[in-house]
Design a protein around this motif. Structure first.
Motif, PDB file in Angstrom:
ATOM      1  N   ALA A 210       0.847  -1.204   0.000  1.00  0.00           N
ATOM      2  CA  ALA A 210       0.000   0.000   0.000  1.00  0.00           C
ATOM      3  C   ALA A 210       0.879   1.251   0.000  1.00  0.00           C
ATOM      4  O   ALA A 210       0.584   2.250  -0.662  1.00  0.00           O
ATOM      5  CB  ALA A 210      -0.930  -0.005   1.208  1.00  0.00           C
ATOM      6  N   ILE A 211       1.970   1.173   0.722  1.00  0.00           N
ATOM      7  CA  ILE A 211       2.852   2.341   0.879  1.00  0.00           C
ATOM      8  C   ILE A 211       3.609   2.670  -0.415  1.00  0.00           C
ATOM      9  O   ILE A 211       4.240   3.728  -0.506  1.00  0.00           O
ATOM     10  CB  ILE A 211       3.824   2.117   2.067  1.00  0.00           C
ATOM     11  CG1 ILE A 211       4.478   3.429   2.502  1.00  0.00           C
ATOM     12  CG2 ILE A 211       4.863   1.053   1.758  1.00  0.00           C
ATOM     13  CD1 ILE A 211       3.500   4.514   2.880  1.00  0.00           C
ATOM     14  N   SER A 212       3.465   1.834  -1.432  1.00  0.00           N
ATOM     15  CA  SER A 212       4.103   2.168  -2.715  1.00  0.00           C
ATOM     16  C   SER A 212       3.501   3.437  -3.325  1.00  0.00           C
ATOM     17  O   SER A 212       4.035   3.973  -4.294  1.00  0.00           O
ATOM     18  CB  SER A 212       3.989   0.997  -3.700  1.00  0.00           C
ATOM     19  OG  SER A 212       2.631   0.805  -4.051  1.00  0.00           O
ATOM     20  N   VAL A 217       2.190  10.348  -3.854  1.00  0.00           N
ATOM     21  CA  VAL A 217       1.571  11.259  -2.891  1.00  0.00           C
ATOM     22  C   VAL A 217       2.537  12.393  -2.545  1.00  0.00           C
ATOM     23  O   VAL A 217       2.145  13.562  -2.450  1.00  0.00           O
ATOM     24  CB  VAL A 217       1.127  10.489  -1.624  1.00  0.00           C
ATOM     25  CG1 VAL A 217       0.572  11.449  -0.572  1.00  0.00           C
ATOM     26  CG2 VAL A 217       0.093   9.426  -1.976  1.00  0.00           C
ATOM     27  N   ALA A 218       3.810  12.042  -2.396  1.00  0.00           N
ATOM     28  CA  ALA A 218       4.826  13.050  -2.065  1.00  0.00           C
ATOM     29  C   ALA A 218       4.890  14.125  -3.148  1.00  0.00           C
ATOM     30  O   ALA A 218       4.963  15.327  -2.850  1.00  0.00           O
ATOM     31  CB  ALA A 218       6.191  12.382  -1.891  1.00  0.00           C
ATOM     32  N   GLU A 226       9.328  10.251   2.797  1.00  0.00           N
ATOM     33  CA  GLU A 226       9.423   9.978   4.228  1.00  0.00           C
ATOM     34  C   GLU A 226       8.389  10.799   5.016  1.00  0.00           C
ATOM     35  O   GLU A 226       7.779  10.304   5.961  1.00  0.00           O
ATOM     36  CB  GLU A 226      10.861  10.268   4.707  1.00  0.00           C
ATOM     37  CG  GLU A 226      11.166   9.864   6.139  1.00  0.00           C
ATOM     38  CD  GLU A 226      10.614   8.470   6.526  1.00  0.00           C
ATOM     39  OE1 GLU A 226      10.771   7.527   5.720  1.00  0.00           O
ATOM     40  OE2 GLU A 226      10.034   8.353   7.613  1.00  0.00           O
ATOM     41  N   GLU A 227       8.188  12.038   4.596  1.00  0.00           N
ATOM     42  CA  GLU A 227       7.173  12.866   5.262  1.00  0.00           C
ATOM     43  C   GLU A 227       5.762  12.300   5.046  1.00  0.00           C
ATOM     44  O   GLU A 227       4.913  12.379   5.934  1.00  0.00           O
ATOM     45  CB  GLU A 227       7.263  14.320   4.777  1.00  0.00           C
ATOM     46  CG  GLU A 227       8.461  15.050   5.382  1.00  0.00           C
ATOM     47  CD  GLU A 227       8.736  16.405   4.726  1.00  0.00           C
ATOM     48  OE1 GLU A 227       9.006  17.357   5.468  1.00  0.00           O
ATOM     49  OE2 GLU A 227       8.695  16.509   3.478  1.00  0.00           O
ATOM     50  N   GLN A 231       3.234  11.187   7.895  1.00  0.00           N
ATOM     51  CA  GLN A 231       1.866  11.725   7.897  1.00  0.00           C
ATOM     52  C   GLN A 231       0.838  10.595   8.029  1.00  0.00           C
ATOM     53  O   GLN A 231      -0.123  10.695   8.793  1.00  0.00           O
ATOM     54  CB  GLN A 231       1.621  12.511   6.599  1.00  0.00           C
ATOM     55  CG  GLN A 231       0.239  13.138   6.499  1.00  0.00           C
ATOM     56  CD  GLN A 231       0.087  14.383   7.367  1.00  0.00           C
ATOM     57  OE1 GLN A 231       0.884  15.292   7.267  1.00  0.00           O
ATOM     58  NE2 GLN A 231      -0.939  14.402   8.209  1.00  0.00           N
ATOM     59  N   PHE A 232       1.053   9.512   7.298  1.00  0.00           N
ATOM     60  CA  PHE A 232       0.119   8.376   7.362  1.00  0.00           C
ATOM     61  C   PHE A 232       0.079   7.792   8.777  1.00  0.00           C
ATOM     62  O   PHE A 232      -0.984   7.457   9.295  1.00  0.00           O
ATOM     63  CB  PHE A 232       0.519   7.289   6.360  1.00  0.00           C
ATOM     64  CG  PHE A 232       0.239   7.631   4.913  1.00  0.00           C
ATOM     65  CD1 PHE A 232      -0.767   8.540   4.566  1.00  0.00           C
ATOM     66  CD2 PHE A 232       0.968   7.034   3.891  1.00  0.00           C
ATOM     67  CE1 PHE A 232      -1.027   8.843   3.239  1.00  0.00           C
ATOM     68  CE2 PHE A 232       0.712   7.326   2.557  1.00  0.00           C
ATOM     69  CZ  PHE A 232      -0.292   8.230   2.228  1.00  0.00           C
TER      70      PHE A 232
END
Ligand SMILES: [Zn+2]
Length: 242
Positions: A210-212, A217-218, A226-227, A231-232
């Motif tokens: 999911a984090i892919s 998003v960045a 990383e931010e 945030q998530f």
């Protein structure tokens, strides 16, 4: 990392996979397609603290599961997390629309009666009607619109109503999904896969993928990947604390 909407119980060899998911993800929300599945799946994944199982009745299979409606409503007070619930306005489910709406209305009403729940909500081809229900029936509950695909106007309405959103790699592959992302408040977005239904080529997305979405998003939020991850994590703790 986090997967806020997946169907872990529907992957092959789910029990073994759960151990891998638990070691790689900080938090995984397993949404279920019916209350009986919720009961069984909750037992199967009970040993993994980071895997939470949500009570649901998937609108696409309303016809098969309509007899479980009373069981669904009777279980709402026993859990904090509800999903997958909602409406599907696609042509092939039009004949169950009345039942879908009756179930959604009952779940949202019972969720409020029990003090408010966090709900992972399906709204494909039915964003407007889903938002009408949320507006009328959610006071203390927090709807997390999963793979939202409404119009820009509906997106802005959902944001203004205080909805949260779970966003996955499959959603962000399309220009429309990326356009929706631009409208979302950073403090109300979480990553999801919707695996194993959402496919990465010929294989399903795995819950740790999911984090892919972080680089996409960045770029949208004009921050670092990383931010986005931080945030998530912050968003998740805010949501679960409410
Ligand atoms: Zn789903």
């Amino acid at each position: 990392m986090i997967d806020f909407h997946c169907h872990l119980d529907l992957y092959p060899d789910a029990r073994r996979l759960a151990a891998r998911v638990a070691s790689r993800n900080r938090f995984t929300l397993v949404v279920t397609t019916g209350p009986r599945a919720w009961q069984a799946t909750s037992r199967v994944f009970a040993g993994h603290e980071s895997i939470r199982v949500a009570l649901g009745l998937h609108p696409e299979i309303t016809e098969q599961k309509v007899s479980e409606r009373e069981l669904l409503i009777s279980c709402v007070c026993q859990t904090e997390l509800i999903g997958e619930v909602g409406l599907d306005g696609s042509v092939q489910y039009r004949h169950t629309r009345e039942q879908q709406e009756a179930i959604l209305e009952a779940v949202l009403t019972e969720s409020e009666r029990c003090g408010g729940k966090i709900l992972s909500v399906h709204s494909r081809n039915a964003a407007g009607p889903v938002l009408d229900y949320v507006e009328r029936l959610c006071r203390n509950s927090v709807p997390v619109l999963h793979w939202f695909s409404g119009t820009m106007e509906e997106t802005r309405r959902a944001v203004a109503m205080g909805c949260w959103f779970s966003v996955g790699p499959a959603m962000l592959r399309g220009a429309k999904g990326r356009r929706i992302l631009e409208e979302l408040p950073t403090a109300r977005v979480l990553p999801e896969t919707d695996g194993p239904f959402a496919m990465n080529g010929s294989s399903p997305y795995m819950p740790w993928e999911a984090i892919s979405i972080a680089p996409t998003v960045a770029a949208t939020w004009n921050v670092t990947a990383e931010e986005v991850r931080q945030q998530f994590l912050n968003n998740l703790s805010h949501l679960l604390d409410t």
